[in-house]
Design a protein around this motif. Structure first.
Motif, short mmCIF file in Angstrom:
data_model
loop_
_atom_site.label_atom_id
_atom_site.label_comp_id
_atom_site.label_asym_id
_atom_site.label_seq_id
_atom_site.Cartn_x
_atom_site.Cartn_y
_atom_site.Cartn_z
N ALA A 1 -2.83 -24.65 1.79
CA ALA A 1 -1.38 -24.79 1.97
C ALA A 1 -0.78 -25.53 0.79
CB ALA A 1 -1.09 -25.52 3.27
N ALA A 2 -1.52 -26.47 0.24
CA ALA A 2 -1.03 -27.25 -0.90
C ALA A 2 -1.15 -26.48 -2.21
CB ALA A 2 -1.78 -28.57 -0.99
N CYS B 1 4.67 -25.13 6.31
CA CYS B 1 4.47 -23.68 6.44
C CYS B 1 5.41 -23.06 7.47
CB CYS B 1 3.02 -23.38 6.81
SG CYS B 1 1.85 -23.76 5.48
N LEU B 2 5.82 -23.84 8.48
CA LEU B 2 6.66 -23.30 9.55
C LEU B 2 8.09 -23.84 9.47
CD1 LEU B 2 4.21 -23.45 12.59
CD2 LEU B 2 4.62 -21.58 10.98
N CYS B 3 8.52 -24.16 8.26
CA CYS B 3 9.84 -24.80 8.13
C CYS B 3 10.96 -23.89 8.62
CB CYS B 3 10.07 -25.26 6.70
SG CYS B 3 9.80 -24.00 5.46
N ASP C 1 5.13 -31.98 -7.14
CA ASP C 1 5.04 -31.72 -5.70
C ASP C 1 4.51 -32.91 -4.92
OD1 ASP C 1 5.99 -29.21 -6.22
OD2 ASP C 1 4.04 -28.21 -6.12
N GLY C 2 4.04 -33.95 -5.63
CA GLY C 2 3.53 -35.13 -4.94
C GLY C 2 2.11 -34.99 -4.46
N TYR C 3 1.36 -34.03 -4.99
CA TYR C 3 -0.01 -33.81 -4.54
C TYR C 3 -1.01 -34.71 -5.24
CZ TYR C 3 1.76 -29.59 -2.25
OH TYR C 3 2.46 -28.72 -1.44
N PRO D 1 -2.06 -19.51 3.91
CA PRO D 1 -2.17 -20.61 4.88
C PRO D 1 -3.07 -20.24 6.05
CG PRO D 1 0.12 -20.27 4.20
CD PRO D 1 -0.66 -19.12 3.65
N ASP D 2 -3.70 -21.25 6.60
CA ASP D 2 -4.63 -21.05 7.71
C ASP D 2 -3.85 -21.05 9.03
OD1 ASP D 2 -6.78 -20.87 9.38
OD2 ASP D 2 -7.43 -22.95 9.10
N PHE D 3 -3.19 -19.92 9.32
CA PHE D 3 -2.37 -19.85 10.53
C PHE D 3 -3.21 -19.93 11.81
CE2 PHE D 3 0.46 -17.74 7.42
CZ PHE D 3 1.53 -18.62 7.51
N PRO D 4 -4.38 -19.29 11.88
CA PRO D 4 -5.22 -19.48 13.09
C PRO D 4 -5.59 -20.94 13.31
CG PRO D 4 -5.95 -17.56 11.86
CD PRO D 4 -4.95 -18.26 10.99
#
Length: 755
Positions: free
Chosen positions: A655-656, A38-40, A557-559, A83-86
């Motif tokens: 996120a996935a 998420c923070l790439c 995606d490899g999930y 995404p769960d940024f908190p």
């Protein structure tokens, strides 16, 4: 600019499916992968190598990281299930607020390891490509040198024509002026004529020597093209037919065949021109072109052209585009042939006729195999294919009918339908500039079926044959006594099947599980009799179809861990935090189904639960990401909760799968009709183990599906025609109660509901 370049690093890892093995362990133990994902942009935009050695830089960068998370959280707060940024911020504060230098060291190590993995993958790829490219470059140079020498010989032959004209003029004119020339002058003219004649003979001899050298070089190149390059291309095509990621482009071969054919035609024209000069100027000396030179040139050109016809696209039905070489009686299939010597004078010169099983009438096959004929005359004239500038003939409407009028003779060979191998030959006759030859190209062996239920078994035959047989003529009796496959061979082709439908091959752990199910002897060999009769391949084929229809994005995606046993699932999950889940394929449903297992820790006890598998019918009603998002457990007091929080090993669920959620299904509906809103929601009442799965999976084909598939096979090609009045009507979707269900690892039975 730096951010854009760095961002490509994470994208390349995802694209090449390299987040396994070493990197998987790295992110599992040191840093959450979902935060890295998420923070790439932010992470790859910092110089962590220098930050990792400076405490002040580390604290400032950590502060900026938290501010970036807060900004993203506000910016994307209205995005449904973003995404769960908190949560990410809380994780970073908890683990790294007092030691930001340690975070910088971890991220520096992570980025370095990523670069190493990418460099290694690039090196492996470059080594394979460079060897082939180097070989092709050498051949390119040889062909260009051949063309250059031929151009020089053409110039020399033209200058020879000028010498002949000058000599002829002098010889005819000096006698008329002989009376004017006396003594020394007369002798001088005569001597000059003799010198001119001698020079012509020497020049012609040099031209003939150069032509012979060109033919010798052409002989070597023709041998490489016909005996090495074409067979290697055919072998690559075999691998591509069964899913191999190989290059089957004909661009290089067509360029070389065309250039060499043009050179040989020009050489024969030059030889003819030299012969014409001898006749015209009555020059019959030792410098005349020898007959064996013309014979040699003709034999080389004939050999080249006899190998120039190839089956560019093997026979394939449009209803199963990823499975060529399987043909169904009465159903249209296509094939394409290409003539590699693509010269303008060959356009519309060749008429190609396909014939079925030609040349096997005298063998035992005719006594034990079914026999087929084409439903129509499929002859085609080869014309130029504009987009690729190739001389091609596309056979777009071929179909087969069984010739039941012929009776089978007695034979000791007893093979099933899927073990009968047939082939199609494409025949043409070449007549041009003195070259007279019959040319043919043969397809790879095909399996002719009469029912779509036979497709999985027929595909097993196609894979088996093309892994084992690399030579011509085709061994149509391979399955009379089929050689075994090594696990290395079989595992490779099985992995290719998943690459072709989901853009990701099987990893070592997945292959290990399949090996345990397929290989049961110490020598590691897989025998055809076991493979074709064992239900494991039918199970794998069902999973391939499941991925193709419903799970391609998540497999890519490899999930989806997919092939992992229940015992291994329990081991992997029991040490993880509560709510960690993984996706695996059901081992008990032959037609393909997927389930998820998750772990819960209660009162110091770890329990792993698994929901009853979701089939294709279930996934047609609700996609897997929506099922994961909406899934809930109903506990005492009708309290519900979603137990699925982290995709193994530690990727936050949203996120996935967040980008795959269906906004229309998840967003509240507007009340425009006066009805009370409802949703289709999968849930379980309480987790319990399912009944034991059957030990042996029996193949039980659905007649309704068979009839529907037959209808599609027979008429789907008509939908491709412009203005077709035929519309295929599918039955309306049935309301399906998706199961939410059970656990093989702990104790009770789930009841699945949809509300």
């Amino acid at each position: 600019m730096r951010t854009d370049i760095k961002m490509a690093q994470w994208e390349e890892l995802l694209r090449l499916n390299l987040l396994q093995g070493q990197l998987s362990n790295l992110y599992e133990t040191k840093f959450p992968r979902h935060i890295r994902h998420c923070l790439c942009f932010f992470i790859e935009g910092q110089d962590w190598d220098s930050i990792a050695v400076d405490e002040n830089k580390a604290r400032a960068c950590f502060k900026n990281l938290l501010m970036h998370l807060e900004h993203r959280s506000v910016q994307e707060s209205n995005i449904l299930q973003g995404p769960d940024f908190p949560g990410m911020s809380d994780y970073l504060v908890k683990h790294f607020q007092d030691k930001p230098l340690h975070l910088a060291m971890i991220l520096s190590e992570c980025l370095q390891e990523e670069r190493k993995v990418l460099a290694l993958a690039s090196q492996k790829q470059d080594c394979g490509i460079s060897a082939v490219e180097e070989k092709w470059k050498v051949l390119d140079n040889r062909v260009h040198d051949l063309q250059r020498q031929t151009l020089e010989i053409k110039k020399e032959t033209k200058s020879l024509e000028v010498l002949y004209e000058n000599y002829d003029y002098i010889e005819k004119s000096w006698q008329s002026k002989a009376e004017q020339c006396v003594g020394l002058a007369h002798a001088t003219v005569r001597e000059r004529c003799l010198q001119q004649a001698s020079f012509i003979i020497q020049t012609k001899q040099m031209v003939l020597v150069d032509i012979w050298k060109i033919l010798q070089q052409a002989d070597q190149i023709v041998a490489v093209l016909t005996d090495v390059e074409v067979p290697e291309w055919k072998r690559r095509q075999q691998m591509a037919c069964i899913g191999g990621p190989v290059d089957t482009s004909l661009d290089h071969l067509q360029k070389w065949f065309t250039a060499v054919a043009e050179v040989l035609i020009q050489v024969r024209q030059l030889l003819q021109k030299l012969e014409d000069q001898n006749k015209k100027y009555n020059s019959h000396d030792a410098s005349s072109p020898p007959a064996d030179t013309e014979t040699f040139a003709l034999s080389l050109l004939t050999k080249l052209l006899e190998n120039a016809l190839v089956v560019e696209k093997q026979p394939i039905m449009s209803s199963i585009p990823q499975r060529p070489l399987i043909l169904k009686t009465g159903v249209r299939f296509t094939a394409t042939v290409r003539f590699l010597a693509n010269l303008p004078e060959f356009k519309c010169l060749l008429k190609v006729k396909p014939v079925f099983d030609k040349g096997v009438e005298e063998t035992m096959i005719m006594n034990c195999f079914r026999q087929f004929d084409f439903n129509r005359d499929n002859s085609k004239v080869m014309d130029v294919d504009s987009p690729n500038e190739g001389l091609v003939a596309e056979f777009a409407h071929m179909s087969l009918k069984e010739n039941k009028a012929r009776t089978k003779g007695s034979s000791e060979i007893h093979l099933g339908v899927i073990e009968e191998l047939h082939f199609i030959k494409f025949l043409t006759r070449f007549r041009y500039a003195g070259v007279n030859c019959d040319i043919e190209a043969c397809s790879l062996p095909v399996v002719v079926i009469s029912s779509t239920a036979q497709i999985p078994a027929a595909w097993a035959s196609v894979m088996w044959y093309n892994l084992l047989s690399t030579s011509e003529p085709r061994n149509l009796l391979l399955f009379v006594d089929p050689p075994p496959l090594t696990w290395q061979q079989l595992s490779q082709v099985l992995s290719w099947q998943f690459l072709s439908v989901g853009q990701r091959e099987l990893d070592e752990n997945q292959l290990l599980m399949l090996r345990e199910k397929i290989v049961d002897n110490p020598d590691g060999l897989v025998h055809w009799s076991k493979f074709k009769n064992d239900s494991t391949w039918i199970w794998i084929d069902g999973i391939l179809d499941l991925i193709k229809r419903h799970l391609a994005d998540f497999w890519r995606d490899g999930y989806i861990m997919g092939f992992v046993s229940r015992k291994t699932t329990q081991v992997l999950l029991q040490e993880k935090q509560s709510g960690t889940f993984l996706l695996r394929f059901s081992e008990s449903i032959k037609d393909g189904a997927i389930t998820f297992s998750w772990v819960e820790h209660t009162n110091g006890e770890s329990r792993v639960h698994a929901v009853e598998p979701y089939t294709k019918r279930d996934l047609l009603a609700l996609s897997l990401p929506d099922i994961i998002y909406l899934y809930s457990m109903r506990e005492q007091g009708n309290r519900t909760r979603n137990p699925l929080c982290y995709l193994y090993p530690d990727i936050q669920r949203d996120a996935a799968f967040g980008r795959y959620y269906s906004a229309e299904k998840l967003a509240p509906k507007k009340d425009v009709t006066g009805y009370i809103d409802r949703k289709l929601v999968p849930f379980s009442v309480y987790p319990t183990p399912p009944s034991s799965p059957p030990q042996n999976m029996e193949v039980d084909w659905d007649n309704c599906a068979e009839n529907d598939q037959l209808f599609q096979d027979l008429f789907s090609d008509l939908l491709d025609l412009p203005g077709s009045p035929l519309i295929l009507m599918s039955p309306p979707p049935t309301q399906v109660n998706l199961p939410g269900h059970s656990s093989p690892f702990c104790g009770s039975a789930d009841v699945g509901h949809m509300i």
